[in-house]
Design an enzyme around this catalytic site. Sequence first.
Site, PDB file in Angstrom:
ATOM      1  N   LYS A 150       5.392   6.275   3.692  1.00 10.16           N
ATOM      2  CA  LYS A 150       3.481   6.650   4.117  1.00 10.16           C
ATOM      3  C   LYS A 150       2.697   4.983   3.509  1.00 10.16           C
ATOM      4  O   LYS A 150       3.186   4.140   2.264  1.00 10.16           O
ATOM      5  CB  LYS A 150       3.192   7.276   3.412  1.00 10.16           C
ATOM      6  CG  LYS A 150       1.690   7.652   3.950  1.00 10.16           C
ATOM      7  CD  LYS A 150       0.551   8.600   2.531  1.00 10.16           C
ATOM      8  CE  LYS A 150       0.295   7.121   1.234  1.00 10.16           C
ATOM      9  NZ  LYS A 150      -1.360   6.590   2.647  1.00 10.16           N
ATOM     10  N   GLU A 198       7.232   1.775  -8.689  1.00  5.68           N
ATOM     11  CA  GLU A 198       6.663   0.004  -9.971  1.00  5.68           C
ATOM     12  C   GLU A 198       5.387   0.201 -10.120  1.00  5.68           C
ATOM     13  O   GLU A 198       4.346   0.382  -8.618  1.00  5.68           O
ATOM     14  CB  GLU A 198       7.033  -0.475  -8.539  1.00  5.68           C
ATOM     15  CG  GLU A 198       6.991  -2.125  -9.058  1.00  5.68           C
ATOM     16  CD  GLU A 198       5.578  -2.853  -8.872  1.00  5.68           C
ATOM     17  OE1 GLU A 198       5.384  -2.624 -10.389  1.00  5.68           O
ATOM     18  OE2 GLU A 198       5.734  -3.235  -8.432  1.00  5.68           O
ATOM     19  N   CYS A 218       0.879  -7.306  -8.413  1.00  5.18           N
ATOM     20  CA  CYS A 218       1.138  -6.398 -10.037  1.00  5.18           C
ATOM     21  C   CYS A 218       1.549  -7.536 -10.862  1.00  5.18           C
ATOM     22  O   CYS A 218       1.626  -7.228 -11.664  1.00  5.18           O
ATOM     23  CB  CYS A 218       2.430  -4.857  -9.236  1.00  5.18           C
ATOM     24  SG  CYS A 218       3.597  -5.488  -8.386  1.00  5.18           S
ATOM     25  N   GLU A 266      -5.082  -3.265 -16.483  1.00 10.79           N
ATOM     26  CA  GLU A 266      -4.383  -4.066 -15.851  1.00 10.79           C
ATOM     27  C   GLU A 266      -5.930  -4.758 -14.850  1.00 10.79           C
ATOM     28  O   GLU A 266      -6.383  -3.869 -13.892  1.00 10.79           O
ATOM     29  CB  GLU A 266      -2.852  -3.462 -14.743  1.00 10.79           C
ATOM     30  CG  GLU A 266      -2.972  -4.488 -13.498  1.00 10.79           C
ATOM     31  CD  GLU A 266      -2.215  -3.701 -12.530  1.00 10.79           C
ATOM     32  OE1 GLU A 266      -2.552  -2.765 -12.279  1.00 10.79           O
ATOM     33  OE2 GLU A 266      -0.844  -4.460 -11.879  1.00 10.79           O
TER      34      GLU A 266
HETATM   35  P1  NDP Z   1      -2.934   4.103  -5.564  1.00 12.49           P
HETATM   36  O1  NDP Z   1      -1.593   3.816  -6.620  1.00 12.49           O
HETATM   37  O2  NDP Z   1      -3.407   5.127  -5.044  1.00 12.49           O
HETATM   38  O3  NDP Z   1      -2.448   3.678  -3.590  1.00 12.49           O
HETATM   39  C1  NDP Z   1      -0.682   3.160  -3.274  1.00 12.49           C
HETATM   40  C2  NDP Z   1      -0.235   4.268  -2.734  1.00 12.49           C
HETATM   41  O4  NDP Z   1      -0.479   4.929  -3.412  1.00 12.49           O
HETATM   42  C3  NDP Z   1      -0.752   3.936  -0.902  1.00 12.49           C
HETATM   43  O5  NDP Z   1      -0.040   4.152  -0.044  1.00 12.49           O
HETATM   44  C4  NDP Z   1      -2.108   5.762  -1.344  1.00 12.49           C
HETATM   45  O6  NDP Z   1      -2.772   6.085  -0.309  1.00 12.49           O
HETATM   46  C5  NDP Z   1      -0.855   6.506  -2.314  1.00 12.49           C
HETATM   47  N1  NDP Z   1      -1.269   7.205  -2.847  1.00 12.49           N
HETATM   48  C6  NDP Z   1      -1.811   8.090  -3.684  1.00 12.49           C
HETATM   49  N2  NDP Z   1      -2.291   8.757  -4.191  1.00 12.49           N
HETATM   50  C7  NDP Z   1      -1.604   9.576  -4.419  1.00 12.49           C
HETATM   51  C8  NDP Z   1      -0.403  11.034  -4.441  1.00 12.49           C
HETATM   52  N3  NDP Z   1      -1.353  12.317  -4.944  1.00 12.49           N
HETATM   53  N4  NDP Z   1       0.659  10.785  -3.770  1.00 12.49           N
HETATM   54  C9  NDP Z   1       1.484   9.892  -3.349  1.00 12.49           C
HETATM   55  N5  NDP Z   1       0.197   9.109  -3.042  1.00 12.49           N
HETATM   56  C10 NDP Z   1      -0.626   8.658  -2.946  1.00 12.49           C
HETATM   57  O7  NDP Z   1      -3.333   3.050  -5.671  1.00 12.49           O
HETATM   58  P2  NDP Z   1      -5.423   2.142  -5.707  1.00 12.49           P
HETATM   59  O8  NDP Z   1      -4.974   2.426  -3.847  1.00 12.49           O
HETATM   60  O9  NDP Z   1      -6.377   3.454  -5.543  1.00 12.49           O
HETATM   61  O10 NDP Z   1      -5.331   1.226  -6.255  1.00 12.49           O
HETATM   62  C11 NDP Z   1      -6.031   1.611  -7.203  1.00 12.49           C
HETATM   63  C12 NDP Z   1      -5.774   0.020  -8.323  1.00 12.49           C
HETATM   64  O11 NDP Z   1      -4.074   0.469  -8.848  1.00 12.49           O
HETATM   65  C13 NDP Z   1      -5.758  -1.248  -8.022  1.00 12.49           C
HETATM   66  O12 NDP Z   1      -6.969  -1.270  -8.344  1.00 12.49           O
HETATM   67  C14 NDP Z   1      -4.828  -1.932  -8.982  1.00 12.49           C
HETATM   68  O13 NDP Z   1      -4.904  -1.609 -10.253  1.00 12.49           O
HETATM   69  C15 NDP Z   1      -3.351  -0.400  -8.929  1.00 12.49           C
HETATM   70  N6  NDP Z   1      -2.300  -0.522  -8.089  1.00 12.49           N
HETATM   71  C16 NDP Z   1      -0.593  -1.390  -7.837  1.00 12.49           C
HETATM   72  C17 NDP Z   1      -0.866  -1.565  -7.991  1.00 12.49           C
HETATM   73  C18 NDP Z   1       1.005  -2.296  -7.665  1.00 12.49           C
HETATM   74  O14 NDP Z   1       1.462  -3.295  -6.856  1.00 12.49           O
HETATM   75  N7  NDP Z   1       1.086  -2.542  -8.858  1.00 12.49           N
HETATM   76  C19 NDP Z   1      -0.500  -1.753  -5.645  1.00 12.49           C
HETATM   77  C20 NDP Z   1      -2.211  -1.208  -5.469  1.00 12.49           C
HETATM   78  C21 NDP Z   1      -2.791  -0.640  -6.434  1.00 12.49           C
HETATM   79  P3  NDP Z   1      -3.808   5.942   0.026  1.00 12.49           P
HETATM   80  O15 NDP Z   1      -4.005   4.812   0.886  1.00 12.49           O
HETATM   81  O16 NDP Z   1      -3.828   6.628   1.759  1.00 12.49           O
HETATM   82  O17 NDP Z   1      -4.679   6.616  -0.560  1.00 12.49           O
END
Ligand code: NDP
Length: 476
Positions: A169, A244, A278, A380
């Site tokens: 996904k 992660e 990250c 973060e």
């Molecule tokens: P999310 O954790 O919400 O998104 C990451 C992935 O998870 C996307 O594919 C998202 O789908 C999916 N997702 C969201 N909710 C669910 C759920 N309930 N069950 C399963 N999958 C889910 O991060 P955000 O995009 O909201 O970003 C928010 C913050 O997260 C950022 O500002 C940053 O701080 C952190 N982040 C950290 C990352 C890292 O590499 N450690 C990467 C991305 C974000 P969809 O896009 O459809 O919502």
Amino acid sequence: MDMLINGIAATAADKTWIEVTNPATGEYVDRVPRGSEEDVNAAVEAADAAFGVWSEKTTRDRGLVLYRAAELIRRDHKDLAEILTREQGKPIRESTDEVRGCANIFEYYASIAGLPAGETVTLGKAGDCLVTRVPLGVCAAIIPWNMPVLIMGWKAGPALLAGNSLVLKPASTTPLTNLRIAGLLKDAGLPHGVLNVVTGPGETVGAALVKHPRVKKISFTGDCATGHRIREMAQDHLKTLTLELGGSDPMIVMADADIPKAVEGALRGRFYNAGQICTAVKRLYLHEKIAEEFMRLLTAKVEGLSVGNGLSPGTDMGPLNSAEQLGRISSVIHETTEREEGTIRAGGCPLTGSAYEKGFFYTPTLITDVAPDAALLSNEIFGPVLPVVTVPDLGAAIREANHSKYGLGASVWTKDLATVKQVYQEVNAGIIWVNRHLTVPPEVPFGGTKESGMGRENGSKALDSYTQTKTLYLGW
Ligand code: NDP
């Protein structure tokens, strides 16, 4: 662009769509199906049916598919990098690196085909045991938007080599390059159903995938809070998890460091991908003897960064990926100044002017005089904002570095081996770099401690998390 289910382009069951827009310009790029639980069920069914075919192939045959996919990605890298920049925002140079990085990962896993070997255990008169490693079945990969192509490689590479089938996904703002690469894997000879891509919101599609009883493993990269929710959802069926969940990496610069090299390290470490990584440098600790000189050099470099559309030649830093990201960074800076938790040394505001008005641009920001309990240091900060703290000695730097709920990466910049040894032994993190930061080649395990998550990606050890042992006990 359509989803990929059982090797066939698929629209959503209810024919609704998500629009993908360019974060630099607001322009429409493409649309993808707004998938639903029904689509997830179809994808898991396809993956389940394909598992037998794929897991029965030799690892060499599976490796050859990955190898061919790497060649196709390299062939199409310009096209793929442009799509990535249009959906994600990063400069085309960074997109090119990322696309090539994904090819390198597939090639690396192809090169170690045969490694998920087991062991033999000799028990004397009681017999001998043959311990093999077998694939898990249907795995799920949930991809974030910050490095969608590289992270697809980190998950799909070992999962597929080990003989699993996969439902992936993508993030809703960056599904396009993931779909294109899935198509290339199919062209490389991946049998139908072995890799399926379902687009749609995390709250529905992501959650349905995590909860599906036939999904044996979930590999997720993203927000800490989402990771905790996934862990709760996955526990009913005791699924294997790799999470992660980000970091707040400290970079420690000692008085004996090569200062120009360390300045470049901080610049790249924090502002690459507009700070949305990250393992970006999220806290900079400078020894007091070199702090002034370091900041003079770094400030000049940061103010010289060219921020703009990632497709324009010469752009050093693109926009943030979404309005939500811009809102998050703006409010962090607003709160820092409101609470007097730091002094803005460079940047500190969204970019304005006609070239920026439709995009999500923020100025590269440096903050000094940061209060020890500032939110900037404990949370973060996923954007181009670098808090800088001056420390009197290594002991103080290590104490500060460990004062975080995260433990993903850390770096120390020094010429002294004793300093390296102390940082390696005392800093709590999954990876400690010396005189560099951010670099994660395919061979190197990646993952952290504490709230940074569980499990490791990358490297040969990642194969362990996509397999389980099965023992044949031979009682002679
Ligand atoms: P999310 O954790 O919400 O998104 C990451 C992935 O998870 C996307 O594919 C998202 O789908 C999916 N997702 C969201 N909710 C669910 C759920 N309930 N069950 C399963 N999958 C889910 O991060 P955000 O995009 O909201 O970003 C928010 C913050 O997260 C950022 O500002 C940053 O701080 C952190 N982040 C950290 C990352 C890292 O590499 N450690 C990467 C991305 C974000 P969809 O896009 O459809 O919502």
